[in-house]
Enzyme design. Structure first.
Site, short mmCIF file in Angstrom:
data_model
loop_
_atom_site.label_atom_id
_atom_site.label_comp_id
_atom_site.label_asym_id
_atom_site.label_seq_id
_atom_site.Cartn_x
_atom_site.Cartn_y
_atom_site.Cartn_z
N GLN A 184 47.80 37.06 44.95
CA GLN A 184 46.82 36.33 46.15
C GLN A 184 45.92 35.30 45.45
O GLN A 184 46.04 34.14 45.87
CB GLN A 184 46.18 37.25 47.04
N ALA A 185 45.42 35.50 44.41
CA ALA A 185 44.44 34.51 44.03
C ALA A 185 45.07 33.03 43.66
O ALA A 185 44.24 32.18 44.02
CB ALA A 185 43.54 35.21 42.58
N THR A 198 61.08 33.09 31.67
CA THR A 198 60.37 32.30 30.34
C THR A 198 60.20 33.18 29.30
O THR A 198 59.58 32.65 28.19
CB THR A 198 59.12 31.85 31.09
N LYS A 214 42.56 44.08 33.53
CA LYS A 214 43.27 43.52 34.58
C LYS A 214 42.60 43.70 35.84
O LYS A 214 42.07 44.80 36.21
CB LYS A 214 44.95 44.24 34.84
N VAL A 215 42.53 42.93 36.91
CA VAL A 215 41.67 43.19 38.25
C VAL A 215 42.31 42.61 39.28
O VAL A 215 43.28 41.79 39.40
CB VAL A 215 40.62 42.07 37.66
N GLU A 260 41.42 42.58 43.74
CA GLU A 260 40.48 42.17 44.70
C GLU A 260 39.23 43.12 44.66
O GLU A 260 38.06 42.59 44.38
CB GLU A 260 41.05 42.18 46.23
N ASP A 288 40.07 37.41 45.57
CA ASP A 288 41.34 36.63 45.49
C ASP A 288 41.30 35.29 46.12
O ASP A 288 40.98 34.36 45.30
CB ASP A 288 42.24 37.56 46.20
N GLY A 312 19.35 35.41 55.54
CA GLY A 312 18.60 34.44 55.36
C GLY A 312 17.08 34.87 55.89
O GLY A 312 16.78 36.21 55.86
N GLY A 313 16.51 33.91 56.57
CA GLY A 313 15.07 34.16 57.07
C GLY A 313 15.03 34.50 58.36
O GLY A 313 14.21 34.94 58.92
N1 COA Z 1 59.60 35.55 33.06
C1 COA Z 1 59.36 36.44 32.34
N2 COA Z 1 58.31 37.37 32.10
C2 COA Z 1 57.38 36.88 33.15
C3 COA Z 1 57.38 36.09 34.03
C4 COA Z 1 58.74 35.23 34.07
N3 COA Z 1 58.98 34.16 35.06
N4 COA Z 1 56.35 36.11 34.88
C5 COA Z 1 55.64 36.99 34.47
N5 COA Z 1 56.32 37.63 33.41
C6 COA Z 1 55.63 38.52 32.41
C7 COA Z 1 54.38 38.38 31.87
O1 COA Z 1 54.77 37.38 30.85
C8 COA Z 1 53.88 39.67 31.45
O2 COA Z 1 54.35 40.18 30.38
P1 COA Z 1 53.68 41.07 29.31
O3 COA Z 1 52.67 41.92 29.70
O4 COA Z 1 54.81 41.70 28.57
O5 COA Z 1 53.14 39.91 28.06
C9 COA Z 1 54.20 40.67 32.62
O6 COA Z 1 55.48 39.78 33.37
C10 COA Z 1 53.12 41.04 33.70
O7 COA Z 1 52.23 40.05 33.89
P2 COA Z 1 50.71 40.85 34.41
O8 COA Z 1 50.43 39.51 35.12
O9 COA Z 1 50.15 41.33 33.48
O10 COA Z 1 51.34 41.80 35.81
P3 COA Z 1 50.79 43.06 36.09
O11 COA Z 1 51.54 43.43 37.37
O12 COA Z 1 50.72 44.12 34.95
O13 COA Z 1 49.35 42.65 36.67
C11 COA Z 1 47.64 41.69 37.82
C12 COA Z 1 48.93 42.13 37.77
C13 COA Z 1 47.33 40.82 39.09
C14 COA Z 1 46.53 42.91 37.85
C15 COA Z 1 47.25 40.83 36.46
O14 COA Z 1 48.12 39.73 36.56
C16 COA Z 1 45.80 40.32 36.40
O15 COA Z 1 44.96 40.87 36.07
N6 COA Z 1 45.77 38.85 36.70
C17 COA Z 1 44.39 38.41 36.67
C18 COA Z 1 43.61 38.49 37.62
C19 COA Z 1 44.37 38.25 39.03
O16 COA Z 1 44.62 37.08 39.17
N7 COA Z 1 44.37 39.43 39.73
C20 COA Z 1 45.02 39.16 40.98
C21 COA Z 1 44.47 38.67 42.00
S1 COA Z 1 45.27 38.86 43.44
#
Ligand code: COA
Length: 416
Positions: free
Chosen positions: A17-18, A74, A137-138, A140, A169, A248-249
């Site tokens: 979402q963020a 990627t 990792k974070v 909402e 988010d 507020g006030g």
């Molecule tokens: N091709 C290949 N790999 C990809 C890709 C693509 N198109 N898109 C994502 N990936 C990979 C990433 O490189 C990562 O790989 P690695 O961990 O081996 O280096 C992997 O996918 C997972 O990415 P990640 O963002 O860590 O996913 P997650 O599901 O474990 O965590 C969150 C999710 C939201 C907790 C985490 O992304 C986060 O903390 N983000 C920052 C704060 C944030 O925005 N929070 C969410 C708010 S809604």
């Protein structure tokens, strides 16, 4: 229609979402937003909380309108090459991966800056760089707890409470959008890109500014006069949860209206603005309170503010929330009915302004979404449906100069 951000090309490496909330906003205002997603699965929200089998979930469609979707792995060499090409010809890359993920993929800030010194790289993380929790990792609610919102929300006799509003988010995404637009203007002056980062903790804290105000007042005075704990209750050394008190006030509270016994939203929010005391007394049929020294000043009212709210509730007992607001608005009293999501979805004013809008989607038919909350005199964003996974892969690659047979090969090797 020419839109202000036409010509700005954004690599949208965001998910959940963020990040998507940020890039969606920029897409509404004209940027070409290319959402880069993992082949086969895409943004996890495509499948989360689905209401129709095998169709993109509303979680996804409501945060990714007006974008194009490119599937790209990627982590594969060919995928990296395509991303490098995109970086060379784009203006902004937005990402909200977990900490370090972009670096591990081989696209550190230094590398991106080398590929395109004009590139703006915008990131959302849970905590800011150098913070002792920077590796976390974070989501909402984690951010709401870390940013001061949860400890100050809810009732004093209950636990810390998170808000339904996406303070961690979407709010962080909006902060990031401001950062990106500022960096674009900065680039017009310097010709150089830069790194823009917003942490979810900081974005929540920015909205909890008045609670930090209160902590400092509490440290100095030992009490907070506008909280329900004053003057009869106890204060500790931390800002307490104040229930529905006005921040507020002006004292305020959520008050019951006719039907509250069966309707969970038969309430209004009522604010007692100091200078509106006289109209409030007139509206309530209590003219004697206007000059009564127990009521005539805010200070005099505070010790028995809940008795005043009780009297207002008695006045509200035979009025629906809408009837009450229709009377109170004539007296210039700041108030609102407590609206349910169903009422908001059907609200004709929100439909007319475009704040709630119906959008077509290729597979699910039309759905409701929240349109731009920002209104302009010369621009009305047209909200289009979200893209299907990889819907624009061929179009984007053709734009980078790939021939049909190359695209076929990339598809067969699951690079796209
Ligand atoms: N091709 C290949 N790999 C990809 C890709 C693509 N198109 N898109 C994502 N990936 C990979 C990433 O490189 C990562 O790989 P690695 O961990 O081996 O280096 C992997 O996918 C997972 O990415 P990640 O963002 O860590 O996913 P997650 O599901 O474990 O965590 C969150 C999710 C939201 C907790 C985490 O992304 C986060 O903390 N983000 C920052 C704060 C944030 O925005 N929070 C969410 C708010 S809604």
């Amino acid at each position: 229609m020419t839109l202000p951000l036409n010509g700005i090309k954004i690599i949208d490496f965001t998910h959940v979402q963020a990040g998507p909330a940020c890039t969606q906003l920029l897409a509404w205002f004209g940027a070409d937003v290319i959402k880069v997603e993992r082949p086969g699965s895409g943004d996890v929200t495509r499948t989360q909380l689905r209401d129709i089998p095998d169709v993109d979930a509303l979680y996804f469609t409501m945060l990714n309108s007006n974008k194009r979707s490119l599937t790209l792995d990627t982590k594969k060499p060919d995928g990296k090459k395509i991303l490098e090409q995109l970086i060379r010809e784009s203006d902004v890359l937005v990402e909200n991966f977990g900490p370090g993920a972009l670096d591990r993929m081989g696209f550190s800030w230094e590398r991106i800056n080398e590929l395109n010194p004009k590139m703006i790289v915008a990131s959302v993380k849970g905590f800011s760089d150098g913070h002792h929790y920077e590796d976390l990792k974070v989501y909402e609610n984690v951010a709401q707890c870390a940013g001061g919102a949860a400890s100050t929300t809810g009732f004093w006799d209950g636990p810390p409470t998170v808000s339904a509003a996406a303070l961690g988010d979407s709010n962080t995404g909006m902060h990031l959008a401001i950062g990106i637009l500022t960096a674009i203007i900065g680039r017009q002056q310097t010709g150089k890109g830069q790194k823009v980062a917003v942490s979810m903790q900081d974005a929540v804290l920015n909205l909890c500014r008045v609670k930090l105000r209160d902590q400092q007042r509490l440290d100095r005075l030992g009490f907070l006069e506008e909280y329900p704990q004053y003057p009869h209750g106890e204060f500790s050394d931390v800002v307490p949860r104040g229930g529905n008190a006005g921040g507020g006030g002006q004292p305020g509270w959520v008050l019951k209206c006719k039907g509250w016994e069966t309707d969970p939203n038969a309430y209004i929010y009522f604010t007692i603005q100091g200078h509106a005391w006289e109209p409030i007394c007139k509206a309530l049929g209590k003219p004697e309170w206007i000059s009564d020294p127990n009521y005539s000043t805010a200070k005099a009212r505070q010790p028995h503010i809940f008795d005043i709210f009780k009297t207002i509730e008695e006045w509200l007992a035979d009025k629906t929330k809408y009837e009450a607001v229709d009377i109170l608005r004539k007296f210039d009293i700041p108030c609102s009915p407590v609206l349910s999501m169903k009422e908001i979805a059907e609200d004709p004013s929100l439909r007319a302004s475009g704040s709630i809008t119906e959008v077509p989607h290729k597979e699910r038919g039309s759905y409701l979404t929240v349109g731009s909350p920002i209104k302009f005199s010369d621009l009305k964003p047209e909200i289009t449906g979200s893209p299907l996974l990889g819907e624009h892969s061929e179009e984007v690659l053709a734009g980078l100069g790939y021939a049909a047979e190359d695209i076929k090969r990339l598809r067969e090797s699951q690079v796209i």
